[in-house]
Scaffold this motif. Structure first.
Motif, PDB file in Angstrom:
ATOM      1  N   GLU A  13       0.846  -1.353   0.114  1.00 27.11           N
ATOM      2  CA  GLU A  13      -0.152   0.049   0.074  1.00 27.11           C
ATOM      3  C   GLU A  13       0.789   1.292  -0.026  1.00 27.11           C
ATOM      4  OE1 GLU A  13      -3.739   0.204   2.050  1.00 27.11           O
ATOM      5  OE2 GLU A  13      -3.458  -2.039   2.634  1.00 27.11           O
ATOM      6  N   SER A  14       2.012   1.024   0.496  1.00 27.36           N
ATOM      7  CA  SER A  14       3.195   2.301   0.369  1.00 27.36           C
ATOM      8  C   SER A  14       4.376   1.701   0.214  1.00 27.36           C
ATOM      9  CB  SER A  14       3.054   2.979   1.665  1.00 27.36           C
ATOM     10  OG  SER A  14       3.726   2.533   2.903  1.00 27.36           O
ATOM     11  N   GLU A  16       6.656   1.765   2.379  1.00 30.03           N
ATOM     12  CA  GLU A  16       7.469   1.848   3.718  1.00 30.03           C
ATOM     13  C   GLU A  16       7.507   0.519   4.099  1.00 30.03           C
ATOM     14  OE1 GLU A  16       8.843   4.778   4.598  1.00 30.03           O
ATOM     15  OE2 GLU A  16       8.159   5.583   2.938  1.00 30.03           O
ATOM     16  N   ASP A  19       4.550  -1.325   5.386  1.00 29.69           N
ATOM     17  CA  ASP A  19       3.440  -1.824   4.608  1.00 29.69           C
ATOM     18  C   ASP A  19       4.016  -2.968   3.599  1.00 29.69           C
ATOM     19  OD1 ASP A  19       1.079  -0.430   5.375  1.00 29.69           O
ATOM     20  OD2 ASP A  19       2.078   1.369   4.276  1.00 29.69           O
ATOM     21  N   ARG A  62      10.408   2.567  -3.363  1.00 28.04           N
ATOM     22  CA  ARG A  62      10.541   4.259  -3.161  1.00 28.04           C
ATOM     23  C   ARG A  62      11.010   4.680  -4.493  1.00 28.04           C
ATOM     24  NH1 ARG A  62      11.251   3.579   2.597  1.00 28.04           N
ATOM     25  NH2 ARG A  62      13.402   3.293   2.058  1.00 28.04           N
ATOM     26  N   TRP A  65       7.886   4.597  -6.971  1.00 27.32           N
ATOM     27  CA  TRP A  65       6.558   5.056  -6.625  1.00 27.32           C
ATOM     28  C   TRP A  65       6.256   6.528  -7.317  1.00 27.32           C
ATOM     29  CZ3 TRP A  65       4.480   1.153  -4.065  1.00 27.32           C
ATOM     30  CH2 TRP A  65       3.283   1.191  -3.349  1.00 27.32           C
ATOM     31  N   GLY A  69       0.303   6.718  -6.572  1.00 24.15           N
ATOM     32  CA  GLY A  69       0.678   5.353  -5.871  1.00 24.15           C
ATOM     33  C   GLY A  69       1.685   4.436  -6.624  1.00 24.15           C
ATOM     34  N   SER A  70       1.281   2.929  -6.376  1.00 23.25           N
ATOM     35  CA  SER A  70       2.031   2.080  -7.053  1.00 23.25           C
ATOM     36  C   SER A  70       1.871   1.976  -8.280  1.00 23.25           C
ATOM     37  CB  SER A  70       1.640   0.614  -6.281  1.00 23.25           C
ATOM     38  OG  SER A  70       2.026  -0.283  -7.267  1.00 23.25           O
TER      39      SER A  70
END
Length: 340
Positions: A13-14, A16, A19, A62, A65, A69-70
């Motif tokens: 979802e992110s 990071e 997630d 990262r 991204w 979003g993805s």
């Protein structure tokens, strides 16, 4: 009422670690991805891999991204919207790992009155770690949550003429007048044992570098990922009339400790400049949507390493993504099925 479920890989979802870790856990704990007994799989994934991998994977995510979003999710949604516009049936989108889930996709269709579902895994070539895991999970969810639903799956489309035409036209368009020394078809790698496990005949031949391992049309070739990859390549180069010395098939993304399909993309690319092959184009036909494996592993890392090793030009050809011709191909499959 009929409807369609498109299923792609999925994404955290992110970018990071908080997630990335649960996403990797869901992905790597899949028995069709790491096909060892549960306790050993849990030890490997949760006891070893997830202690360090989320940090490095998050760093890679990262790099690619997008603000929206993805990339895989964004591009899948764009493709989904275009397919819906061209289709006569309700179409939902789901991911094998992460959100939107397969259950959510089926629920969306069910709420619209759909009871007859066409399931389309968005993978051209059949593999247990991609196609099979989608088919198995979807059937498990159907039995538990939607027992009155009927599901028909679309077989691997690695050799369908309209898919090959869309892929070939896309490659030709992105190549333009790029004067390449070699066009590399880089497919996602899998352990050799996965190919043998999915062979219902148990007669799989030995793997021979640069040669198709099964004869297309035979029972052992029906679920042979490696054969599907080589056949996709053969059909594309035939369509584009590319000479044999101008293209090569490789496999990317391997893990240590297992025998994976060869030759390896990074090894081949990094060795090319020593042999005077300094201008390459790379296409990744195991994916229809750009993702971490295409955007970071190929377009960034492989590109950088190729130049560091003496290469001069590196062209990454995007996946089909939301290409109009490709979206029309999918919509045509849907509309043809709707008439049955």
């Amino acid at each position: 009422m009929k409807g369609v479920l498109l299923v792609n890989l999925g994404s955290p979802e992110s970018p990071e670690p908080k997630d990335v870790k649960p996403y990797l856990d869901e992905f790597l704990m899949d028995k069709y991805v790491i096909d060892v007994p549960y306790l050993l799989r849990a030890f490997l994934v949760r006891g070893i891999i997830l202690r360090k991998r989320p940090e490095s994977a998050a760093e890679a995510y990262r790099k690619i991204w997008w603000k929206e979003g993805s990339p895989l999710i964004v591009l899948s949604k764009r493709m989904h919207e275009k397919v819906m516009e061209k289709s006569e049936l309700p179409v939902s989108l789901a991911m094998r790992y992460g959100k939107p889930s397969i259950e959510a996709g089926l629920q969306e269709l069910y709420d619209q009155g759909v009871r007859d579902v066409l399931l389309l895994p968005l993978y051209p070539q059949y593999a247990m770690a991609s196609t099979l895991t989608i088919l198995v999970l979807t059937e498990e969810i159907r039995k538990e949550k939607f027992p009155d639903m009927k599901i028909t799956d679309v077989p691997a489309f690695y050799n369908k003429p309209d898919y090959i035409k869309a892929l070939s036209d896309s490659i030709k368009n992105y190549l333009g007048d790029f004067d390449y020394d070699k066009l590399v078809f880089s497919y996602h790698g899998i352990p050799e044992r996965h190919v043998r496990k999915t062979d219902p005949t148990k007669k799989h031949k030995k793997f021979v570098t640069d040669e198709m391992c099964c004869e297309v049309g035979t029972p052992e070739a029906e679920f042979c990922y490696r054969t599907h990859c080589y056949e996709t390549t053969r059909l594309v180069v035939e369509q584009l009339q590319i000479p044999k010395d101008k293209y090569y098939v490789t496999f990317q993304s391997r893990l240590a400790g297992d025998k994976w399909l060869e030759p390896y993309t990074d090894v081949v690319l990094n060795d090319y400049p020593k042999h005077g092959i300094k201008k390459v184009a790379v296409v990744t036909p195991a994916f229809v949507t750009d993702c971490l494996e295409t955007l970071e592993e190929i377009a960034m890392r492989a590109n950088e390493e190729f130049i560091e090793n003496g290469g001069e030009s590196f062209l990454t050809i995007p996946c089909l993504n939301d290409d109009e011709q490709w979206c029309q191909v999918v919509a045509t499959w849907i509309n043809d099925w709707a008439k049955n």
